[in-house]
Design a protein around this motif. Sequence first.
Motif, PDB file in Angstrom:
ATOM      1  N   GLU A 141     -12.496  42.122  76.140  1.00 32.69           N
ATOM      2  CA  GLU A 141     -12.334  41.145  75.128  1.00 32.69           C
ATOM      3  C   GLU A 141     -12.911  41.572  73.137  1.00 32.69           C
ATOM      4  OE1 GLU A 141      -9.732  39.182  73.753  1.00 32.69           O
ATOM      5  OE2 GLU A 141      -9.786  38.300  72.278  1.00 32.69           O
ATOM      6  N   PHE A 142     -12.296  41.908  72.343  1.00 34.18           N
ATOM      7  CA  PHE A 142     -12.412  42.423  70.939  1.00 34.18           C
ATOM      8  C   PHE A 142     -12.690  40.814  70.448  1.00 34.18           C
ATOM      9  CE2 PHE A 142      -9.751  46.327  70.714  1.00 34.18           C
ATOM     10  CZ  PHE A 142     -11.023  46.621  70.588  1.00 34.18           C
ATOM     11  N   HIS A 159     -12.627  51.002  73.773  1.00 36.30           N
ATOM     12  CA  HIS A 159     -11.359  51.132  74.552  1.00 36.30           C
ATOM     13  C   HIS A 159     -11.113  52.854  74.442  1.00 36.30           C
ATOM     14  CE1 HIS A 159     -11.092  47.032  74.461  1.00 36.30           C
ATOM     15  NE2 HIS A 159      -9.623  46.687  74.780  1.00 36.30           N
ATOM     16  N   ASP A 217     -21.823  48.841  76.043  1.00 28.54           N
ATOM     17  CA  ASP A 217     -22.029  48.414  75.157  1.00 28.54           C
ATOM     18  C   ASP A 217     -22.876  49.777  73.081  1.00 28.54           C
ATOM     19  OD1 ASP A 217     -20.579  47.356  72.248  1.00 28.54           O
ATOM     20  OD2 ASP A 217     -21.223  45.946  72.855  1.00 28.54           O
ATOM     21  N   ASP A 243     -15.375  46.807  75.415  1.00 29.54           N
ATOM     22  CA  ASP A 243     -14.825  46.655  74.255  1.00 29.54           C
ATOM     23  C   ASP A 243     -14.523  47.984  73.842  1.00 29.54           C
ATOM     24  OD1 ASP A 243     -17.255  46.725  73.124  1.00 29.54           O
ATOM     25  OD2 ASP A 243     -17.399  45.084  72.123  1.00 29.54           O
TER      26      ASP A 243
END
Length: 329
Positions: A327-328, A301, A210, A299
């Motif tokens: 999960e967003f 994507h 991330d 997250d």
Amino acid sequence: MTQTKFYERFLQKFPQIRISQRFFEMAKPFYIKINHVRTTCCCRMHIEFSMHYDIFHHICSTLHTNNVLQECNIQAPPKSIRYFISSVLCNRHDGFIYYKMPCLEGSYAICGGLQHLPRCIHLESTHEIGTKLVSFRKYKTTTYGVKDGKDLKRCELVKNDICVAEFIKIFQEKLVYEYIMHTHRARWLDEQFKLCKDTFPLGTIVSIVDFAENYALQPQNQMQSMYYHSTQVSIFIHIAFMHASDSTKEDRKVVREYHFYISDDHTYSSEFVQGYFKFFYYSLRERNIRYNRHLIWSDMHCKIQECKDVLLVEKDAYEKWCTTFLEFH
């Protein structure tokens, strides 16, 4: 982790250093802040709903009580959001940790549409309470100009005053079920990640990747001409779990690596992510670490999908590739 536990861990790792806990806490960097909010999640959805629920609780327990003298079927909601959610949904069966999907979606005949939530006519627009104003707060991306004529964007808390009746409508028809579904997915994904981390087989890498928010570097001792100047960098964080060379199915020895990459790319471009994964895979090859599967929890994507060709660059070593998305928020 508390400061006491961190201090004890420091003493175990560096027994030759003698320092009291008070001076140890005073030596922490200025950007390390104590978290006084005892919550387990600081994502945007949780923080926003916490603010919305505080307003809802204030309306039902304070405004309503102070302005309505006659009896009414509405009661002060629970102080805990968890208890509030459990009160508006059907009870879970014994041994089940998740609610039924129709209950979460609001389509179940028994609890759908918040049927278990008491309604009050005093909170409608035709009553005095319904016309009172409350502060509706939500995080939004705003644009602001700088001296050189450029427009920059930032996420900030935007406040709007709306009437109680409008807030109750938004809260009941939209916010509650959005939060319920979000917490359900977050909890399920948390269980799946723990299961993946504890059971992933030999020949597999499990990664969490991330971007951190743009980090501003502001020197504490700066001259006057630099008061309004700061340098921002993007921090790409990668935590990798893999088996040690002597790990077996009977004796799992998991190694955890932390990788931090700093870049001046403030847009979090897919090219930077591709370049990082190339560097990561080349480093594995130099260390003679060969794996046949890579599970990525992220997250991001679009950026991860665009890196598919890069992830398969070592076809002889990475014949299988799989990505699991978080999960967003």
